[in-house]
Structure formats: C-alpha cells, structure tokens
Design a protein around this motif. Sequence first.
Motif, PDB file in Angstrom:
ATOM      1  N   ARG A 179       0.804  -1.232   0.000  1.00 40.26           N
ATOM      2  CA  ARG A 179       0.000   0.000   0.000  1.00 40.26           C
ATOM      3  C   ARG A 179       0.834   1.277   0.000  1.00 40.26           C
ATOM      4  O   ARG A 179       0.459   2.284   0.612  1.00 40.26           O
ATOM      5  N   LYS A 232       1.391  14.375  -9.061  1.00 40.35           N
ATOM      6  CA  LYS A 232       0.044  13.817  -9.037  1.00 40.35           C
ATOM      7  C   LYS A 232      -0.925  14.790  -9.695  1.00 40.35           C
ATOM      8  O   LYS A 232      -0.815  16.009  -9.530  1.00 40.35           O
ATOM      9  N   ASP A 271       1.943   4.586  -1.950  1.00 38.09           N
ATOM     10  CA  ASP A 271       1.296   5.371  -2.997  1.00 38.09           C
ATOM     11  C   ASP A 271       2.194   5.437  -4.230  1.00 38.09           C
ATOM     12  O   ASP A 271       3.393   5.155  -4.170  1.00 38.09           O
ATOM     13  N   GLU A 272       1.593   5.810  -5.361  1.00 36.47           N
ATOM     14  CA  GLU A 272       2.291   5.742  -6.647  1.00 36.47           C
ATOM     15  C   GLU A 272       3.520   6.640  -6.703  1.00 36.47           C
ATOM     16  O   GLU A 272       4.557   6.262  -7.253  1.00 36.47           O
TER      17      GLU A 272
END
Length: 217
Positions: A53, A200, A55-56
């Motif tokens: 988990r 993002k 994040d990108e």
Amino acid sequence: MTKEEIYEKANSVIGIGGMTGNERLSASGLMTLFDKAKKHDKYLARTILQALRFDEVSISRIIGYSIDALKYPNAWDFPNKNSNGIENQNSGTLEYSNLNEIGMGAPLSGMCKLKINESKAVLVSENCGGPAIWTRNGQKIAIPIWEKSFFGGKFQRIGLLDLEKQTLTKYKKKFRVLDLRSFNGNLIVGFDSPIHKMKKVEFDYENEPIEIVIGIK
C-alpha cells in the motif's frame, strides 16, 4: 514468489497503515525479496510496494523513474482498444491506429476513433496518447491528446468524451506526459511526467477552463 503469495504476506500485516515503509517490508517478510527485485526486476519491486500500500509517487521515487518500472497500461504501452464494457446501445470502444513513438524512446501517439454502439465511428484526434480511462458508468472517457506548441515542442491536454451529450471537451491546461488512472467523482486522477519529476494530477473536469467543445454526432 508469486503475486498471490506477495499479497498474502502483505495482507497478513496488522496495522500497516501506521507503519513506515521499512516497517512494512520488515513485518511482511518481503524486505530481502524487495532488495533483490529493486536491482534486477523493477516490475516485481513495484508489485511488492503496491501490495504493501505504498502510494504511486512513493513507489516511483523508491524504485526509480524508468519506463520498465511503470504500471501497465502507461503512456509507452497501452492497448489498441479500450471498451466501456457495455453491450447495449450505450456501448463504446476507443480504437487506436498508427501508434508510433513521438520521438526515440518517447510515449506513443496515434489516430484515435470512438466506436459507438458497434456502428458509428467518430474521429477523436489524429494525435491521441494513452491510456484513456472510462467513468464507472461507461459514459465518459478521458484521453490524453498531443499538441504542438508555437516553438515546436509537444505537450498534452485532457480530452473528455461524453457519450450522453455527444461531445468532446478539450481543456486548456497543458501537461508534459499524462498517465491517467481513474475517475473519483468529478476528478480525473493520475500523474504527469511519470518518469521525470512525477506530479500527481487531480483534474476537476467540471471547473477547469475549457479550450473547446466539439459535437461528435
């Protein structure tokens, strides 16, 4: 180790949300595998971090900004057809042709048509990128569209096809290389420049300035 085994180990960790990255790797028993994968198999390294988990943006920073580390589909590798999965009169399929790199080692661009209800085909642009993404109800699809600047450089805008309104909306905001991932309400979520200073993207298509709206009837 298979992908299923990696996720099984990751899912066995209790309280993962409150852990640091190293704590997640250690608690899951995936630290050694990750260290090896980071050097020799970036796709496997990405899979491990996704299972834990991360994040990108963090994943890209940890394993490096490179094409072989990107999640599929991406701007360098995406399918020629992208369907909304509906089989009635609301069906829609985005079809690419003549896909080529815009430069050596650069993302892909090609002609893109929207096929509606297995019959009508509408030209979206001769310079579409990917991947395109559908809303959950399959009535809107966001597409990266390549354009040239006054000085000859290339950039992308977001195009939004609306099957209900029969329109293509092109927005004013410019991006370097889009990697679109999903819709979240009115937000188009993804990343800009995924292999160089990734940022993002949370693009509110209801409120962003519009360049042009074109009918596709």
